[in-house]
Motif scaffolding. Structure first.
Motif, mmCIF file in Angstrom:
data_model
loop_
_atom_site.group_PDB
_atom_site.id
_atom_site.type_symbol
_atom_site.label_atom_id
_atom_site.label_comp_id
_atom_site.label_asym_id
_atom_site.label_seq_id
_atom_site.Cartn_x
_atom_site.Cartn_y
_atom_site.Cartn_z
ATOM 1 N N GLU A 36 0.828 -1.210 0.000
ATOM 2 C CA GLU A 36 0.000 0.000 0.000
ATOM 3 C C GLU A 36 0.862 1.261 0.000
ATOM 4 O OE1 GLU A 36 -2.521 -0.579 3.396
ATOM 5 O OE2 GLU A 36 -3.757 -2.073 2.354
ATOM 6 N N ALA A 37 1.954 1.249 0.745
ATOM 7 C CA ALA A 37 2.837 2.411 0.825
ATOM 8 C C ALA A 37 3.580 2.662 -0.483
ATOM 9 C CB ALA A 37 3.843 2.227 1.962
ATOM 10 N N ASN A 38 3.824 1.612 -1.244
ATOM 11 C CA ASN A 38 4.612 1.754 -2.476
ATOM 12 C C ASN A 38 3.774 1.879 -3.737
ATOM 13 O OD1 ASN A 38 7.634 1.541 -2.012
ATOM 14 N ND2 ASN A 38 6.843 -0.062 -0.692
ATOM 15 N N GLU A 39 2.454 1.773 -3.641
ATOM 16 C CA GLU A 39 1.606 1.828 -4.833
ATOM 17 C C GLU A 39 1.435 3.245 -5.380
ATOM 18 O OE1 GLU A 39 -1.340 -1.947 -4.848
ATOM 19 O OE2 GLU A 39 -1.896 -0.318 -3.507
ATOM 20 N N SER A 40 1.612 4.234 -4.543
ATOM 21 C CA SER A 40 1.410 5.614 -4.979
ATOM 22 C C SER A 40 2.536 6.074 -5.906
ATOM 23 C CB SER A 40 1.361 6.545 -3.767
ATOM 24 O OG SER A 40 1.294 7.885 -4.205
ATOM 25 N N LEU A 41 2.151 6.768 -6.955
ATOM 26 C CA LEU A 41 3.130 7.317 -7.900
ATOM 27 C C LEU A 41 3.392 8.792 -7.659
ATOM 28 C CD1 LEU A 41 1.797 5.684 -11.201
ATOM 29 C CD2 LEU A 41 3.642 4.878 -9.728
ATOM 30 N N TYR A 42 2.636 9.394 -6.772
ATOM 31 C CA TYR A 42 2.698 10.841 -6.588
ATOM 32 C C TYR A 42 4.036 11.351 -6.079
ATOM 33 C CZ TYR A 42 -2.285 10.802 -7.426
ATOM 34 O OH TYR A 42 -3.514 10.635 -7.999
ATOM 35 N N ASP A 43 4.723 10.583 -5.279
ATOM 36 C CA ASP A 43 5.984 11.066 -4.709
ATOM 37 C C ASP A 43 7.217 10.639 -5.507
ATOM 38 O OD1 ASP A 43 5.682 8.416 -4.021
ATOM 39 O OD2 ASP A 43 6.547 8.637 -2.032
ATOM 40 N N ARG A 53 10.854 1.505 -7.150
ATOM 41 C CA ARG A 53 9.508 1.229 -6.637
ATOM 42 C C ARG A 53 8.908 0.034 -7.368
ATOM 43 N NH1 ARG A 53 5.990 5.166 -4.524
ATOM 44 N NH2 ARG A 53 7.925 5.953 -3.663
#
Length: 82
Positions: A36-43, A53
């Motif tokens: 869940e922590a690594n699914e975001s592409l925003y950062d 990632r």
């Protein structure tokens, strides 16, 4: 044909691992949280971070699906030796 002893031992040991509380804790708390922590592409700010990632997610998803992968591999192994 029957699975050889080393292959049978491999599957037996793998299934024993899946039955432990430690395995369930690892999957349900650690791996799930990391996915869940690594699914975001925003950062993600550069291509190196994107590939890091992606690699992390591949490993985490492999762990998350290891039990199913093992069962499928065993079925394939038995089918090849039948």
């Amino acid at each position: 044909m029957v699975m050889d002893i080393d292959t049978r031992r491999f599957f037996d040991e793998r299934y024993a691992l899946f039955e432990t509380d430690g395995w369930r804790t690892l999957l349900n708390e650690e791996v799930k949280t990391l996915i869940e922590a690594n699914e975001s592409l925003y950062d993600i700010t550069d291509i190196k971070t994107l590939y890091m990632r992606k690699g992390a997610l591949q490993v985490l998803n492999w762990l998350a699906n290891l039990e199913e992968l093992t069962r499928n591999t065993e079925v394939d192994e038995v089918g090849e030796n039948a």
